[in-house]
Design a protein around this motif. Sequence first.
Motif, PDB file in Angstrom:
ATOM      1  N   MET A  78      13.624  11.800 -19.763  1.00 40.54           N
ATOM      2  CA  MET A  78      12.437  11.705 -18.891  1.00 40.54           C
ATOM      3  C   MET A  78      12.744  10.792 -17.701  1.00 40.54           C
ATOM      4  SD  MET A  78       8.603  10.442 -19.910  1.00 40.54           S
ATOM      5  CE  MET A  78       7.313  10.360 -18.681  1.00 40.54           C
ATOM      6  N   ALA A  79      12.401  11.247 -16.516  1.00 40.08           N
ATOM      7  CA  ALA A  79      12.690  10.472 -15.314  1.00 40.08           C
ATOM      8  C   ALA A  79      11.844   9.209 -15.278  1.00 40.08           C
ATOM      9  CB  ALA A  79      12.410  11.323 -14.074  1.00 40.08           C
ATOM     10  N   ALA A  80      12.434   8.139 -14.749  1.00 33.65           N
ATOM     11  CA  ALA A  80      11.702   6.881 -14.639  1.00 33.65           C
ATOM     12  C   ALA A  80      10.589   7.011 -13.607  1.00 33.65           C
ATOM     13  CB  ALA A  80      12.674   5.772 -14.235  1.00 33.65           C
ATOM     14  N   GLU A  81       9.491   6.283 -13.857  1.00 33.42           N
ATOM     15  CA  GLU A  81       8.396   6.289 -12.892  1.00 33.42           C
ATOM     16  C   GLU A  81       8.875   5.653 -11.583  1.00 33.42           C
ATOM     17  OE1 GLU A  81       7.760   5.099 -16.135  1.00 33.42           O
ATOM     18  OE2 GLU A  81       6.917   7.042 -16.723  1.00 33.42           O
ATOM     19  N   ARG A  82       8.411   6.210 -10.473  1.00 31.09           N
ATOM     20  CA  ARG A  82       8.823   5.715  -9.167  1.00 31.09           C
ATOM     21  C   ARG A  82       7.850   4.654  -8.665  1.00 31.09           C
ATOM     22  NH1 ARG A  82       9.221  11.652  -6.601  1.00 31.09           N
ATOM     23  NH2 ARG A  82       7.283  11.744  -7.808  1.00 31.09           N
ATOM     24  N   SER A  83       8.298   3.901  -7.683  1.00 31.43           N
ATOM     25  CA  SER A  83       7.444   2.874  -7.097  1.00 31.43           C
ATOM     26  C   SER A  83       7.718   2.782  -5.601  1.00 31.43           C
ATOM     27  CB  SER A  83       7.686   1.515  -7.756  1.00 31.43           C
ATOM     28  OG  SER A  83       9.035   1.117  -7.603  1.00 31.43           O
ATOM     29  N   ALA A  84       6.753   2.240  -4.897  1.00 31.83           N
ATOM     30  CA  ALA A  84       6.881   2.091  -3.448  1.00 31.83           C
ATOM     31  C   ALA A  84       6.203   0.805  -3.014  1.00 31.83           C
ATOM     32  CB  ALA A  84       6.248   3.275  -2.724  1.00 31.83           C
ATOM     33  N   GLU A  85       6.746   0.214  -1.985  1.00 32.68           N
ATOM     34  CA  GLU A  85       6.098  -0.933  -1.351  1.00 32.68           C
ATOM     35  C   GLU A  85       5.128  -0.395  -0.305  1.00 32.68           C
ATOM     36  OE1 GLU A  85       7.652  -5.237   0.079  1.00 32.68           O
ATOM     37  OE2 GLU A  85       8.621  -3.514   1.040  1.00 32.68           O
ATOM     38  N   ILE A  86       3.901  -0.865  -0.343  1.00 28.59           N
ATOM     39  CA  ILE A  86       2.895  -0.426   0.611  1.00 28.59           C
ATOM     40  C   ILE A  86       2.823  -1.421   1.760  1.00 28.59           C
ATOM     41  CG2 ILE A  86       0.450   0.084   0.961  1.00 28.59           C
ATOM     42  CD1 ILE A  86       2.020   2.152  -0.696  1.00 28.59           C
ATOM     43  N   LEU A  87       2.908  -0.884   2.966  1.00 29.69           N
ATOM     44  CA  LEU A  87       2.829  -1.694   4.173  1.00 29.69           C
ATOM     45  C   LEU A  87       1.496  -1.460   4.858  1.00 29.69           C
ATOM     46  CD1 LEU A  87       6.357  -0.808   5.624  1.00 29.69           C
ATOM     47  CD2 LEU A  87       5.786  -2.626   4.000  1.00 29.69           C
ATOM     48  N   PHE A  88       0.994  -2.501   5.492  1.00 28.32           N
ATOM     49  CA  PHE A  88      -0.215  -2.388   6.310  1.00 28.32           C
ATOM     50  C   PHE A  88       0.081  -3.067   7.635  1.00 28.32           C
ATOM     51  CE2 PHE A  88      -4.562  -3.824   7.568  1.00 28.32           C
ATOM     52  CZ  PHE A  88      -5.159  -2.578   7.640  1.00 28.32           C
ATOM     53  N   LYS A  89       0.119  -2.278   8.698  1.00 27.80           N
ATOM     54  CA  LYS A  89       0.537  -2.778  10.005  1.00 27.80           C
ATOM     55  C   LYS A  89       1.933  -3.387   9.907  1.00 27.80           C
ATOM     56  CE  LYS A  89      -4.229  -3.494  11.482  1.00 27.80           C
ATOM     57  NZ  LYS A  89      -5.238  -4.406  12.051  1.00 27.80           N
ATOM     58  N   ASP A  90       2.786  -2.709   9.123  1.00 28.10           N
ATOM     59  CA  ASP A  90       4.192  -3.048   8.929  1.00 28.10           C
ATOM     60  C   ASP A  90       4.414  -4.321   8.105  1.00 28.10           C
ATOM     61  OD1 ASP A  90       5.131  -0.807  10.380  1.00 28.10           O
ATOM     62  OD2 ASP A  90       4.819  -1.872  12.273  1.00 28.10           O
ATOM     63  N   GLY A 136       1.401  -4.763  -1.025  1.00 26.44           N
ATOM     64  CA  GLY A 136       1.269  -4.425  -2.429  1.00 26.44           C
ATOM     65  C   GLY A 136       2.272  -3.374  -2.838  1.00 26.44           C
ATOM     66  N   VAL A 137       2.113  -2.895  -4.062  1.00 29.78           N
ATOM     67  CA  VAL A 137       3.016  -1.870  -4.586  1.00 29.78           C
ATOM     68  C   VAL A 137       2.206  -0.705  -5.134  1.00 29.78           C
ATOM     69  CG1 VAL A 137       4.909  -3.451  -5.113  1.00 29.78           C
ATOM     70  CG2 VAL A 137       3.141  -3.032  -6.830  1.00 29.78           C
ATOM     71  N   LEU A 138       2.789   0.485  -5.035  1.00 34.30           N
ATOM     72  CA  LEU A 138       2.221   1.707  -5.593  1.00 34.30           C
ATOM     73  C   LEU A 138       3.163   2.181  -6.683  1.00 34.30           C
ATOM     74  CD1 LEU A 138      -0.003   3.930  -5.336  1.00 34.30           C
ATOM     75  CD2 LEU A 138       1.536   5.113  -3.767  1.00 34.30           C
ATOM     76  N   LEU A 139       2.624   2.365  -7.895  1.00 32.49           N
ATOM     77  CA  LEU A 139       3.440   2.665  -9.063  1.00 32.49           C
ATOM     78  C   LEU A 139       2.995   3.959  -9.707  1.00 32.49           C
ATOM     79  CD1 LEU A 139       2.991  -0.889 -10.579  1.00 32.49           C
ATOM     80  CD2 LEU A 139       5.055  -0.120  -9.425  1.00 32.49           C
ATOM     81  N   GLU A 140       3.943   4.796 -10.095  1.00 33.62           N
ATOM     82  CA  GLU A 140       3.625   5.925 -10.957  1.00 33.62           C
ATOM     83  C   GLU A 140       3.387   5.411 -12.370  1.00 33.62           C
ATOM     84  OE1 GLU A 140       5.557  10.065  -9.497  1.00 33.62           O
ATOM     85  OE2 GLU A 140       6.966   8.643 -10.384  1.00 33.62           O
ATOM     86  N   THR A 141       2.441   6.019 -13.069  1.00 35.92           N
ATOM     87  CA  THR A 141       2.151   5.630 -14.442  1.00 35.92           C
ATOM     88  C   THR A 141       2.697   6.686 -15.402  1.00 35.92           C
ATOM     89  OG1 THR A 141      -0.020   6.698 -14.325  1.00 35.92           O
ATOM     90  CG2 THR A 141       0.088   4.362 -13.755  1.00 35.92           C
ATOM     91  N   PRO A 142       2.962   6.313 -16.649  1.00 34.23           N
ATOM     92  CA  PRO A 142       3.551   7.268 -17.598  1.00 34.23           C
ATOM     93  C   PRO A 142       2.715   8.518 -17.830  1.00 34.23           C
ATOM     94  CG  PRO A 142       3.740   5.022 -18.426  1.00 34.23           C
ATOM     95  CD  PRO A 142       2.856   4.958 -17.221  1.00 34.23           C
ATOM     96  N   ASP A 143       1.390   8.424 -17.631  1.00 39.77           N
ATOM     97  CA  ASP A 143       0.518   9.580 -17.882  1.00 39.77           C
ATOM     98  C   ASP A 143       0.331  10.465 -16.658  1.00 39.77           C
ATOM     99  OD1 ASP A 143      -0.939   7.797 -16.425  1.00 39.77           O
ATOM    100  OD2 ASP A 143      -2.663   7.708 -17.775  1.00 39.77           O
ATOM    101  N   GLY A 144       1.121  10.230 -15.595  1.00 39.90           N
ATOM    102  CA  GLY A 144       1.072  11.101 -14.423  1.00 39.90           C
ATOM    103  C   GLY A 144       0.162  10.649 -13.307  1.00 39.90           C
ATOM    104  N   GLY A 145      -0.415   9.476 -13.435  1.00 42.69           N
ATOM    105  CA  GLY A 145      -1.255   8.938 -12.374  1.00 42.69           C
ATOM    106  C   GLY A 145      -0.498   7.925 -11.533  1.00 42.69           C
ATOM    107  N   THR A 146      -1.234   7.135 -10.779  1.00 46.07           N
ATOM    108  CA  THR A 146      -0.638   6.078  -9.970  1.00 46.07           C
ATOM    109  C   THR A 146      -1.533   4.838 -10.015  1.00 46.07           C
ATOM    110  OG1 THR A 146      -1.648   7.103  -8.015  1.00 46.07           O
ATOM    111  CG2 THR A 146       0.710   7.465  -8.342  1.00 46.07           C
TER     112      THR A 146
END
Length: 393
Positions: A1-13, A17-27
């Motif tokens: 099973m592929a690992a959940e992905r994550s991203a750094e969220i920028l606001f005006k560069d 915060g961070v955006l994370l995939e959850t094991p149940d298919g959400g974020t």
Amino acid sequence: MAAERSAEILFKDRPVGVLLETPDGGTRFVYGPDVTETIACALPVATREHGWPAGLHPVFQHLGPEGWLREKQARAGRVEEEDDFGLLLRYGRDCIGAIGIRPVQPITPSGWGGDAETRAATVGGRTVSGVQKKLLAYHDGDRYLPAEADGPATHIAKYNGQSEPTLVRNELLSLRLARDVLGAKQVTAFDRGFVAGLDEPALIVTRFDRTATGAKLRLEDFAQILARPQGRDFGGKYAGSYEEIAAAIRQHSARPLIDLDQFFRCVVFCVLIGNADAHLKNFSLLETPDGLRLSPAYDLLNTLVYRGAYKTEFALALGGDRIPTDRIDRRRILAFAEAIGLPAAAARLALRQLRDRIRRSTAIQPPDAEPEDGFLHRYAEIVENACSRLFEE
């Protein structure tokens, strides 16, 4: 099973915060510990974590591309077209508004290749939402150039579709009429021209989510504000009503009564031009020195002129019903004004002013040489019929 992905969220560069995939298919979006500024109406900073059960939270999901651009970017980036998160990881560094997405784990560049059109659509980790064929561009002297990986992306170039060769002409006419009827400050600035390297003429609109110096401004459409998921068929932007937009304006606008009046006028204008596609993403709140305000009008199109290519029902519910656009009359519009809390006197004044201004405008006057079944004659006939329904007391 592929690992959940994550991203750094920028606001005006700036990282917020961070955006994370959850094991149940959400974020799940989590604000950084030192962040005190809300980045979106549906993500109030007072709540430090915001989850979504399936896929991306709509605030982020609606930043991604649709249609032509989605296909181009997915193919060039070797991403599945259905992978909203994957597309934003590769192309979400610079989106409409002030939010950007930066992958936590570096992504290997795929190379753009292809023709000039493909390169312009995929260069630089940038994207823009919407179904119509469009590209980011900037003005350089007397010409427009495709936006590069770095530097300005101050304009959006919009093109005809393969099946609808008059989209550019249609929106150009609609914006000219809107400028006459709603006022120049209430309509996005626009031009007609060519982007270097592409042979097709384009409608080129100036982005109002960027300042003259290129700084990013917060801009949220009402699909984001109301947290309506996109849906597999991208139909989420039609899941709502004009009354819901008005309620959100009341809640979030810094000048709600002024913006309600302007929103009412925009809805009436959409009826006037036969725009049955005025959905949640075609209205937005924009950051101003006073706070969030209703943005200038954009994405204005006479869809009824295409005789069956689009649905004829108004894009969103009005008064609790899905109504054919060409059956919306004065009674329904005044009832709508009452439902959103616009005083009757203000609604009637708006109708009188719109009537007088549309009568003075020459934006859609057909030339003498055009046949009676020509494009402009059909456009003008739709407007004339709408005027009879809306302005006759």
